[in-house]
Motif scaffolding. Structure first.
Motif, short mmCIF file in Angstrom:
data_model
loop_
_atom_site.label_atom_id
_atom_site.label_comp_id
_atom_site.label_asym_id
_atom_site.label_seq_id
_atom_site.Cartn_x
_atom_site.Cartn_y
_atom_site.Cartn_z
N ALA A 81 37.67 40.96 39.86
CA ALA A 81 36.53 41.37 40.68
C ALA A 81 35.48 40.27 40.66
O ALA A 81 35.17 39.70 39.60
N GLN A 82 34.90 39.99 41.82
CA GLN A 82 33.75 39.09 41.89
C GLN A 82 32.55 39.79 41.26
O GLN A 82 32.30 40.98 41.49
N ASP A 83 31.81 39.06 40.44
CA ASP A 83 30.60 39.58 39.81
C ASP A 83 29.40 38.96 40.49
O ASP A 83 29.13 37.76 40.35
N GLY A 84 28.66 39.79 41.24
CA GLY A 84 27.53 39.29 42.01
C GLY A 84 26.27 39.07 41.20
O GLY A 84 25.29 38.52 41.71
N ASP A 85 26.25 39.51 39.92
CA ASP A 85 25.07 39.31 39.08
C ASP A 85 25.53 38.97 37.67
O ASP A 85 25.77 39.85 36.84
N ASN A 86 25.66 37.69 37.42
CA ASN A 86 26.15 37.20 36.13
C ASN A 86 25.03 36.48 35.38
O ASN A 86 25.28 35.55 34.62
N ARG A 87 23.81 36.91 35.63
CA ARG A 87 22.66 36.22 34.99
C ARG A 87 22.74 36.28 33.47
O ARG A 87 23.23 37.26 32.92
N PRO A 88 22.30 35.18 32.82
CA PRO A 88 21.50 34.06 33.34
C PRO A 88 22.33 32.96 33.98
O PRO A 88 21.77 31.99 34.50
N GLN A 89 23.65 33.08 33.97
CA GLN A 89 24.48 32.07 34.62
C GLN A 89 24.70 32.43 36.07
O GLN A 89 24.32 33.50 36.55
N THR A 90 25.32 31.51 36.82
CA THR A 90 25.66 31.79 38.21
C THR A 90 26.83 32.77 38.27
O THR A 90 27.46 33.11 37.27
N GLN A 91 27.13 33.22 39.47
CA GLN A 91 28.17 34.24 39.67
C GLN A 91 29.54 33.76 39.18
O GLN A 91 29.81 32.56 39.11
N ASN A 92 30.40 34.75 38.86
CA ASN A 92 31.76 34.40 38.45
C ASN A 92 32.70 35.55 38.80
O ASN A 92 32.36 36.42 39.61
N PHE A 93 33.87 35.56 38.19
CA PHE A 93 34.87 36.60 38.42
C PHE A 93 35.27 37.19 37.07
O PHE A 93 35.38 36.47 36.07
N LYS A 94 35.49 38.50 37.04
CA LYS A 94 35.87 39.19 35.81
C LYS A 94 37.31 39.69 35.93
O LYS A 94 37.76 40.12 37.00
N TYR A 95 38.06 39.64 34.80
CA TYR A 95 39.45 40.09 34.74
C TYR A 95 39.53 41.35 33.85
O TYR A 95 38.89 41.41 32.80
N LEU A 96 40.38 42.27 34.25
CA LEU A 96 40.73 43.38 33.36
C LEU A 96 42.11 43.89 33.71
O LEU A 96 42.63 43.65 34.80
N GLY A 97 42.70 44.60 32.75
CA GLY A 97 44.06 45.08 32.94
C GLY A 97 44.12 46.35 33.77
O GLY A 97 43.27 47.24 33.65
N TRP A 98 45.15 46.45 34.60
CA TRP A 98 45.37 47.65 35.40
C TRP A 98 45.61 48.86 34.50
O TRP A 98 45.20 49.97 34.82
N ALA A 99 46.22 48.64 33.35
CA ALA A 99 46.47 49.75 32.43
C ALA A 99 45.17 50.41 31.98
O ALA A 99 45.11 51.65 31.83
N GLU A 100 44.12 49.62 31.76
CA GLU A 100 42.84 50.16 31.31
C GLU A 100 42.20 51.00 32.41
O GLU A 100 41.59 52.04 32.15
N ILE A 101 42.35 50.56 33.66
CA ILE A 101 41.80 51.32 34.78
C ILE A 101 42.54 52.65 34.93
O ILE A 101 41.92 53.71 35.09
N ARG A 102 43.85 52.60 34.87
CA ARG A 102 44.64 53.84 34.98
C ARG A 102 44.29 54.82 33.87
O ARG A 102 44.15 56.02 34.11
N LYS A 103 44.14 54.31 32.66
CA LYS A 103 43.81 55.18 31.54
C LYS A 103 42.46 55.83 31.75
O LYS A 103 42.28 57.05 31.50
N ALA A 104 41.48 55.05 32.18
CA ALA A 104 40.13 55.58 32.39
C ALA A 104 40.10 56.66 33.46
O ALA A 104 39.31 57.61 33.38
N LEU A 105 40.97 56.55 34.46
CA LEU A 105 41.01 57.51 35.56
C LEU A 105 42.03 58.61 35.34
O LEU A 105 42.12 59.55 36.15
N GLY A 106 42.81 58.52 34.27
CA GLY A 106 43.83 59.52 34.01
C GLY A 106 44.96 59.51 35.02
O GLY A 106 45.55 60.56 35.34
N LEU A 107 45.32 58.32 35.51
CA LEU A 107 46.37 58.22 36.54
C LEU A 107 47.74 58.08 35.90
O LEU A 107 47.89 57.46 34.85
#
Length: 344
Positions: free
Chosen positions: A318-344
């Motif tokens: 995902a693009q991170d539009g507010d990465n202060r104090p640095q400029t913008q960047n991109f964040k990585y995370l695992g699909w497994a963590e998203i599925r677990k959080a949503l109970g999928l």
């Protein structure tokens, strides 16, 4: 694109200050990112959209390609380190496909350097050297290039690019990579009423999904001879999606199942829908953890499969539009963590 919102009412585009967050009334799960990329080199609204190449032979050596729409298109490794940059002043959205042959991994980006004349910039991702090699630029038509996605048709491997213009027009370009220089021909145009950007095509089903920022999520039949009528799927009504509706990503499972994710930029969240019916199943945010959380996301990407020990079931970027104090960047995370959080 950044925006400011008053709940249920007015969109004010282009604000320089950070917009107030409109909170959806629906429950929202929380996950955290495990990796972040090096920040982009420009301070203004710059980082925009990622694409992912999975190295099947060596999953941990997979690559992320992402745009800095003020300066360049970058290649990152799975630790977030910038490996290469191809200078380009105004690339916005990006997608890729492994098309084989002499091209290998084709990277296509919407080129808005000339806001009056839309172009598609093409690169070859040299996966051994981990670099982008420019291979051409295709003039598409009048208007400002904005969104970009590719489709490789399952039946015959024909390749198409969809360039979403800022005014909501979507031009479908048949791409020909057989010659020394890639060429393209617009084979049809579709239209949404207002500003649109994010898009993704399901290669399995030939369905094109597009977000109209103030309105919501639509689908089209991606076949070049299909009707140009759009079908509404989800509204940006302040519940599932809080406008702007931005990036779109797919988690395909089986012949036509899986999930579709949409960036709900207005409240720093992501809405998740189950395929093929596109039924709402939940939403999540990327909160603070070992790394800072994610806000104001434009582009997202998700690819399933083994990406090595850090991401064994799939990678979400995902693009991170507010990465202060640095400029913008991109964040990585695992699909497994998203599925677990949503109970999928």
């Amino acid at each position: 694109m950044r925006a400011a919102f008053v709940l249920g009412a007015l969109l004010l585009a282009g604000c320089a200050s950070t917009p107030p967050v409109v909170m959806s009334p629906l429950p929202t799960a929380s996950v955290t990112a495990s990796v972040e990329t090096d920040p982009v080199g420009t301070a203004d609204d710059a980082a925009d959209d990622p694409a992912i190449w999975r190295n099947a032979a060596d999953p941990a050596a997979s690559l992320v390609v992402a745009t800095d729409k003020q300066a360049a298109i970058h290649v990152y490794d799975l630790k977030g380190r910038r490996l290469h940059s191809a200078p380009s002043p105004r690339l916005n959205n990006v997608d890729l496909r492994d098309v084989g042959g002499g091209t290998g991994v084709l990277v296509a980006a919407s080129d808005r350097q000339d806001i009056a004349n839309a172009k598609m910039a093409l690169f070859r991702l040299d996966t051994a050297a981990r670099q982008l090699v420019p291979i051409g630029s295709i003039a598409v038509g009048a208007g400002e290039a904005y969104g970009m996605c590719l489709w490789q048709r399952a039946s015959d491997k024909a390749l198409f690019g969809f360039l979403v213009l800022k005014d909501g027009r979507i031009d479908q370009v048949a791409l020909d990579l057989s010659g020394p220089v890639p060429t393209g021909k617009v084979v049809r145009s579709m239209k949404l009423a207002t500003q649109s950007e994010g898009c993704v095509v399901d290669d399995r089903t030939g369905i094109l999904y597009v977000t109209e920022e103030d309105v919501g999520l639509w689908k089209f039949d991606a076949a070049p001879d299909a009707p140009v009528t759009a079908t509404a799927l989800a509204r940006a009504d302040g519940k599932e999606i809080v406008m702007d509706a931005e990036g779109v990503a797919l988690a395909p499972e089986g012949a036509d199942g899986g999930y579709l994710l949409v960036s709900s930029q207005g409240d720093n969240a992501y809405a998740v829908y189950r395929l093929p019916a596109v039924t709402y199943v939940g939403r999540f945010r990327i909160g603070d953890g070992a790394l800072d959380g994610v806000q104001e996301t434009d582009g997202i990407e998700l690819v399933l499969g083994d990406f090595g020990p850090a991401f064994p079931d799939g990678l979400f970027v995902a693009q991170d539009g507010d990465n202060r104090p640095q400029t913008q960047n991109f964040k990585y995370l695992g699909w497994a963590e998203i599925r677990k959080a949503l109970g999928l």
